[in-house]
Scaffold this active site. Structure first.
Site, mmCIF file in Angstrom:
data_model
loop_
_atom_site.group_PDB
_atom_site.id
_atom_site.type_symbol
_atom_site.label_atom_id
_atom_site.label_comp_id
_atom_site.label_asym_id
_atom_site.label_seq_id
_atom_site.Cartn_x
_atom_site.Cartn_y
_atom_site.Cartn_z
ATOM 1 N N ARG A 1 2.955 12.355 -7.694
ATOM 2 C CA ARG A 1 2.781 13.047 -6.414
ATOM 3 C C ARG A 1 4.123 13.543 -5.877
ATOM 4 O O ARG A 1 5.178 13.129 -6.342
ATOM 5 C CB ARG A 1 2.178 12.072 -5.384
ATOM 6 N N GLY B 1 -1.690 0.998 -3.890
ATOM 7 C CA GLY B 1 -2.052 -0.291 -3.322
ATOM 8 C C GLY B 1 -3.362 -0.840 -3.822
ATOM 9 O O GLY B 1 -3.688 -2.004 -3.561
ATOM 10 N N ARG B 2 -4.119 -0.015 -4.543
ATOM 11 C CA ARG B 2 -5.401 -0.495 -5.080
ATOM 12 C C ARG B 2 -5.784 0.253 -6.352
ATOM 13 O O ARG B 2 -6.972 0.366 -6.681
ATOM 14 C CB ARG B 2 -6.494 -0.332 -4.038
ATOM 15 N N GLY C 1 2.976 3.591 -2.558
ATOM 16 C CA GLY C 1 2.613 3.157 -3.906
ATOM 17 C C GLY C 1 1.127 2.909 -4.035
ATOM 18 O O GLY C 1 0.368 2.928 -3.067
ATOM 19 N N ASP D 1 2.128 12.081 -0.038
ATOM 20 C CA ASP D 1 1.728 11.183 -1.132
ATOM 21 C C ASP D 1 0.344 11.520 -1.660
ATOM 22 O O ASP D 1 -0.102 10.917 -2.645
ATOM 23 C CB ASP D 1 1.777 9.718 -0.680
#
EC number: 2.7.7.-
Length: 492
Positions: A183, A92-93, A90, A252
């Site tokens: 993705r 994350g930033r 996922g 990803d």
């Protein structure tokens, strides 16, 4: 062109159920300032370039003061990382702010990269550093100018806030743009997590918003897979033709739209080395330059496996459909790559037998560590006696090059073109300037001292990679010796 406040955002991905995303707010970003701004990307969403000078621009695109319709979400996905499946990754930033729709009907999704921690940060700080944002900003625009499908970059916003990596660096936010940031790993998450209804919902979303022409097909999900395979084959062929190594081709990091996405430890070839490894964390060379077509197929096979429940109600029948689609990848890649390489050689039409001519040349280049970009740029002038000695001198075995050149002359002779016309075509596809790692590093070093002039200079240069730009000649030189010591990794 619009003022900032006139941009109308919607977030179609946020309309999907909560299983698809999280809704964190951007973390505080103290004393932000503008590092770089891309007028060409701004034009895609109709934003007037003068708007970038306003404080409101910085506040909006650090997520501190949202614009109308912005609805930040972080996407959930899984992925195979260096061949190992990770069931939950996922953003994350990163936060998707939403989409801006142009008068022509195009939609551009805007994402903040480095906006702070999310539910998917896995204990990390959710920040990006100035170094990595500059690399991605410049690379995405360089690739676009080279004709390679890619995400785009709108702006870099910096802060003096410290970020701790191998050394203490400063924080930055990259605002990147793409029609979608979905993705391969987005599909893997729902397929392997046991959410078949969500898998179908995601596929329906992608078809409705990005491939509407597939909706009426007899087998729309198979058509989706086939389209992504074709687009990915085209993408990887273009990477290979321009000499680009991505460095971290996890599933990803593979776009469902066939875009180059997630620029990390990438590199453009200097000397032609088929086994070039640009990521110093890639100890086994999984993502080496010459492995990229194979890995792309492997990643597509992972996507196909995720889509199996949608391809046919009978699993065995679905597997056969997926295999048939995947079996076409190698031919699609080879056809596109051969045509691109033929164009680099100045051929109007590429024949089957031209593959031998191309591969012989690449073998000679590899054996002599010939600079990839400079050689193809110069090859167009082989007919000029003033240029031929330098071309020959690049090879350890000039006689072997002479033998290849004789066959090349004969092949060109079959087309009967004037040298001037052929040269013009070759200069239009063989860039003079690419984003070599040392050029990016020089821009980063200055930027870390608050001098952003080299970032801007490189951006302007790389927007016109095929033009001579004689005042920038030094940027086309062979890399200096110290460039060999540059190591790039996934740290960002």
């Amino acid at each position: 062109m619009h003022k900032l406040e006139d941009l109308k955002f919607i977030n179609s991905y946020a309309r999907l159920p909560e299983a698809f995303h999280d809704r964190p707010m951007p973390a505080p970003f103290p004393q932000p300032y503008r590092v770089a701004f891309n007028e060409k990307a701004a034009a895609l969403i109709g934003l007037h370039p003068e708007e970038a000078s306003r404080a409101e621009f910085v506040n909006a695109f650090t997520g501190q003061i949202p614009l109308t319709g912005m609805e930040p979400v972080s996407m959930i996905y899984a992925g195979h990382q260096f061949g190992v499946y990770v069931p939950q990754l996922g953003d994350g930033r990163a936060l998707v702010l939403g989409e801006v729709q142009t008068p022509e009907g195009a939609r551009w999704e805007l994402q903040l990269k480095g906006s702070g921690p999310t539910r998917f940060s896995r204990g990390a700080d959710g920040r990006a550093v100035l170094r990595s944002t500059i690399r991605e900003y410049l690379a995405s625009e360089a690739m676009h100018a080279l004709g390679v499908p890619t995400t785009r970059a709108l702006t870099i916003l910096g802060s003096d806030m410290p970020v701790y990596r191998e050394r203490v660096e400063t924080a930055a936010i990259l605002v990147r743009m793409a029609p979608s940031h979905v993705r391969f790993g987005s599909f893997e998450y729902f397929a392997h997590g046991g959410y078949p209804a969500r898998l179908k919902e995601l596929a329906d979303y992608v078809i409705a918003h990005h491939y509407p022409e597939l909706a009426e097909r007899y087998q729309p999900y198979l058509a989706l897979l086939e389209t992504v395979i074709r687009r990915t084959a085209d993408l990887i062929a273009r990477w290979q033709a321009v000499g680009f190594a991505h460095g971290v081709m996890n599933t990803d990091n593979m776009s469902i739209l066939g875009l180059t996405i997630d620029y990390g430890p990438y590199g453009f070839l200097d000397a032609y080395q088929p086994g070039f490894i640009c990521n110093h964390s890639d100890h086994r060379g999984r993502y080496a330059f010459d492995q990229q077509p194979r890995i792309a197929w492997w990643n597509l096979a992972c996507l196909a496996q995720a889509l199996l429940p949608l391809l046919h109600e009978d699993e065995a029948a679905g597997v056969e459909l997926a295999r048939a689609a995947l079996d076409r990848f190698n031919g699609q890649f080879a056809s596109c790559w051969t045509a691109l390489m033929g164009a680099k050689l100045g051929l109007l039409e590429t024949r089957r037998e031209d593959l031998d001519l191309i591969e012989r040349l690449l073998g000679l280049m590899a054996g002599s560590a010939v600079d990839y970009t400079r050689f193809f740029r110069a090859l167009g002038r082989f007919h000029d006696p003033a240029w031929l000695p330098d071309l020959r001198a690049a090879f350890r075995d000039p006689e072997a090059f002479d033998a290849w050149l004789a066959d090349y002359r004969a092949r060109l002779g079959h087309e009967g073109r004037e040298d001037a016309a052929r040269l013009a075509d070759m200069l239009a596809v063989n860039p003079k300037y690419v984003l070599r790692n040392y050029l990016a590093q020089m821009a980063i070093a200055k930027a870390e001292q608050k001098d952003f002039s080299e970032v801007e200079r490189l951006q302007r240069l790389l927007e016109r990679p095929f033009d001579e730009q004689p005042e920038m000649e030094a940027y086309a030189a062979l890399p200096p010796d110290w460039a060999e010591e540059i190591a790039v990794s996934c740290s960002s």
